[in-house]
Motif scaffolding. Sequence first.
Motif, mmCIF file in Angstrom:
data_model
loop_
_atom_site.group_PDB
_atom_site.id
_atom_site.type_symbol
_atom_site.label_atom_id
_atom_site.label_comp_id
_atom_site.label_asym_id
_atom_site.label_seq_id
_atom_site.Cartn_x
_atom_site.Cartn_y
_atom_site.Cartn_z
ATOM 1 N N LEU A 11 -30.565 -16.249 31.404
ATOM 2 C CA LEU A 11 -31.583 -16.593 32.775
ATOM 3 C C LEU A 11 -31.776 -17.867 33.447
ATOM 4 O O LEU A 11 -32.008 -17.832 34.447
ATOM 5 C CB LEU A 11 -32.762 -15.861 32.928
ATOM 6 C CG LEU A 11 -33.131 -15.692 34.359
ATOM 7 C CD1 LEU A 11 -33.144 -14.389 34.909
ATOM 8 C CD2 LEU A 11 -35.566 -15.081 33.887
ATOM 9 N N GLY A 12 -32.334 -18.938 32.631
ATOM 10 C CA GLY A 12 -32.583 -19.823 32.332
ATOM 11 C C GLY A 12 -31.349 -20.629 33.821
ATOM 12 O O GLY A 12 -30.771 -21.642 34.520
ATOM 13 N N GLY A 57 -38.016 -24.908 33.612
ATOM 14 C CA GLY A 57 -39.439 -24.541 33.511
ATOM 15 C C GLY A 57 -39.501 -23.519 32.022
ATOM 16 O O GLY A 57 -39.961 -23.746 30.880
ATOM 17 N N LEU A 58 -38.781 -23.170 32.337
ATOM 18 C CA LEU A 58 -38.008 -21.734 31.646
ATOM 19 C C LEU A 58 -37.229 -22.063 29.881
ATOM 20 O O LEU A 58 -37.989 -21.525 29.428
ATOM 21 C CB LEU A 58 -37.443 -20.467 32.122
ATOM 22 C CG LEU A 58 -36.828 -19.089 31.926
ATOM 23 C CD1 LEU A 58 -38.721 -19.014 31.989
ATOM 24 C CD2 LEU A 58 -35.983 -18.840 32.287
ATOM 25 N N LEU A 59 -36.783 -23.120 30.142
ATOM 26 C CA LEU A 59 -35.867 -23.872 29.310
ATOM 27 C C LEU A 59 -36.477 -24.887 28.237
ATOM 28 O O LEU A 59 -35.485 -25.103 27.095
ATOM 29 C CB LEU A 59 -34.855 -24.463 29.784
ATOM 30 C CG LEU A 59 -34.076 -22.976 30.288
ATOM 31 C CD1 LEU A 59 -31.873 -23.576 31.010
ATOM 32 C CD2 LEU A 59 -33.476 -22.123 29.649
ATOM 33 N N GLN A 60 -37.998 -25.584 29.205
ATOM 34 C CA GLN A 60 -38.037 -26.360 28.541
ATOM 35 C C GLN A 60 -38.778 -25.784 26.699
ATOM 36 O O GLN A 60 -39.593 -24.802 26.711
ATOM 37 C CB GLN A 60 -39.246 -26.714 28.782
ATOM 38 C CG GLN A 60 -39.989 -26.678 29.596
ATOM 39 C CD GLN A 60 -41.700 -26.157 28.730
ATOM 40 O OE1 GLN A 60 -41.652 -26.979 27.514
ATOM 41 N NE2 GLN A 60 -42.278 -24.562 27.807
ATOM 42 N N PRO A 61 -38.493 -27.134 25.801
ATOM 43 C CA PRO A 61 -39.020 -26.419 24.672
ATOM 44 C C PRO A 61 -40.807 -26.679 24.407
ATOM 45 O O PRO A 61 -41.676 -26.563 23.026
ATOM 46 C CB PRO A 61 -38.488 -27.123 23.448
ATOM 47 C CG PRO A 61 -38.314 -28.427 24.429
ATOM 48 C CD PRO A 61 -37.584 -28.618 25.766
ATOM 49 N N LEU A 62 -41.406 -27.019 24.802
ATOM 50 C CA LEU A 62 -42.665 -27.976 25.370
ATOM 51 C C LEU A 62 -43.403 -27.436 25.176
ATOM 52 O O LEU A 62 -44.563 -27.313 23.875
ATOM 53 C CB LEU A 62 -43.110 -29.638 25.878
ATOM 54 C CG LEU A 62 -42.152 -30.483 26.277
ATOM 55 C CD1 LEU A 62 -42.207 -31.295 27.117
ATOM 56 C CD2 LEU A 62 -41.938 -31.216 24.663
ATOM 57 N N GLY A 63 -43.835 -26.284 25.832
ATOM 58 C CA GLY A 63 -45.003 -25.376 25.225
ATOM 59 C C GLY A 63 -44.873 -24.053 26.176
ATOM 60 O O GLY A 63 -44.062 -24.078 27.141
ATOM 61 N N TRP A 117 -38.869 -8.886 37.015
ATOM 62 C CA TRP A 117 -39.535 -8.046 35.249
ATOM 63 C C TRP A 117 -38.468 -9.107 34.384
ATOM 64 O O TRP A 117 -39.627 -9.633 33.708
ATOM 65 C CB TRP A 117 -38.995 -7.038 34.567
ATOM 66 C CG TRP A 117 -39.276 -6.771 32.877
ATOM 67 C CD1 TRP A 117 -40.547 -6.218 32.622
ATOM 68 C CD2 TRP A 117 -38.629 -6.849 32.607
ATOM 69 N NE1 TRP A 117 -40.060 -6.275 31.059
ATOM 70 C CE2 TRP A 117 -38.759 -6.234 31.410
ATOM 71 C CE3 TRP A 117 -36.929 -6.988 32.381
ATOM 72 C CZ2 TRP A 117 -38.233 -6.249 30.062
ATOM 73 C CZ3 TRP A 117 -36.310 -7.062 31.274
ATOM 74 C CH2 TRP A 117 -36.574 -6.868 29.781
ATOM 75 N N LEU A 118 -37.448 -9.493 34.712
ATOM 76 C CA LEU A 118 -36.704 -10.373 33.523
ATOM 77 C C LEU A 118 -37.779 -11.985 33.349
ATOM 78 O O LEU A 118 -37.498 -12.276 32.370
ATOM 79 C CB LEU A 118 -35.218 -11.116 33.878
ATOM 80 C CG LEU A 118 -34.624 -11.408 32.349
ATOM 81 C CD1 LEU A 118 -34.415 -10.019 30.869
ATOM 82 C CD2 LEU A 118 -33.147 -11.367 32.814
ATOM 83 N N ALA A 119 -38.062 -12.393 33.866
ATOM 84 C CA ALA A 119 -38.557 -13.608 34.227
ATOM 85 C C ALA A 119 -39.777 -13.712 33.887
ATOM 86 O O ALA A 119 -40.217 -14.603 32.825
ATOM 87 C CB ALA A 119 -38.784 -14.384 36.009
ATOM 88 N N LEU A 120 -41.291 -12.492 34.023
ATOM 89 C CA LEU A 120 -41.796 -12.424 33.017
ATOM 90 C C LEU A 120 -41.990 -12.042 31.694
ATOM 91 O O LEU A 120 -42.481 -12.898 30.936
ATOM 92 C CB LEU A 120 -42.383 -10.935 34.184
ATOM 93 C CG LEU A 120 -42.537 -11.519 35.263
ATOM 94 C CD1 LEU A 120 -43.803 -9.987 36.163
ATOM 95 C CD2 LEU A 120 -44.589 -12.404 35.799
#
Length: 139
Positions: A11-12, A57-63, A117-120
């Motif tokens: 998705l990202g 934001g979706l793909l970031q590994p930080l939090g 839904w997939l984004a959530l």
Amino acid sequence: MLKRKIARWLLGIAYLIAGYLHVTMPGPFLSITPDWVPFPAVVIYWTGMAEVAGAAGLLQPLGPRLRQAAGVGLALYALCVWPANIHHFAMDMAKPDGGLGLGYHIPRMIAQPVLIWLALWTGNVTNWPFGKRREANKI
């Protein structure tokens, strides 16, 4: 969960590509933008930037909180652009040749709530329908 992680990456990447296309090749998006949208070129540019920001934001590994915010943002984005998709459906089907046809537009209309839904789900905002229902916090 590996399935969620794979879906999140897919998705990202899809939103990253879509955002890039909105910014670098706005023509097709401008052609389906409803007339009531003010400053359509500016709106198309900023929707592309919103897609890129949501994907990042979706793909970031930080939090997880940033991922959740990105999931909510992309879900709201998909909800907000749905009227443009409906407009495109109506405008396209009104063409003498039927445009892209129902085989394109019906799946696209069905896909929109799935994208929401997939984004959530990929943003860990919801576990539905795969996880157990959580009890409300008692005060």
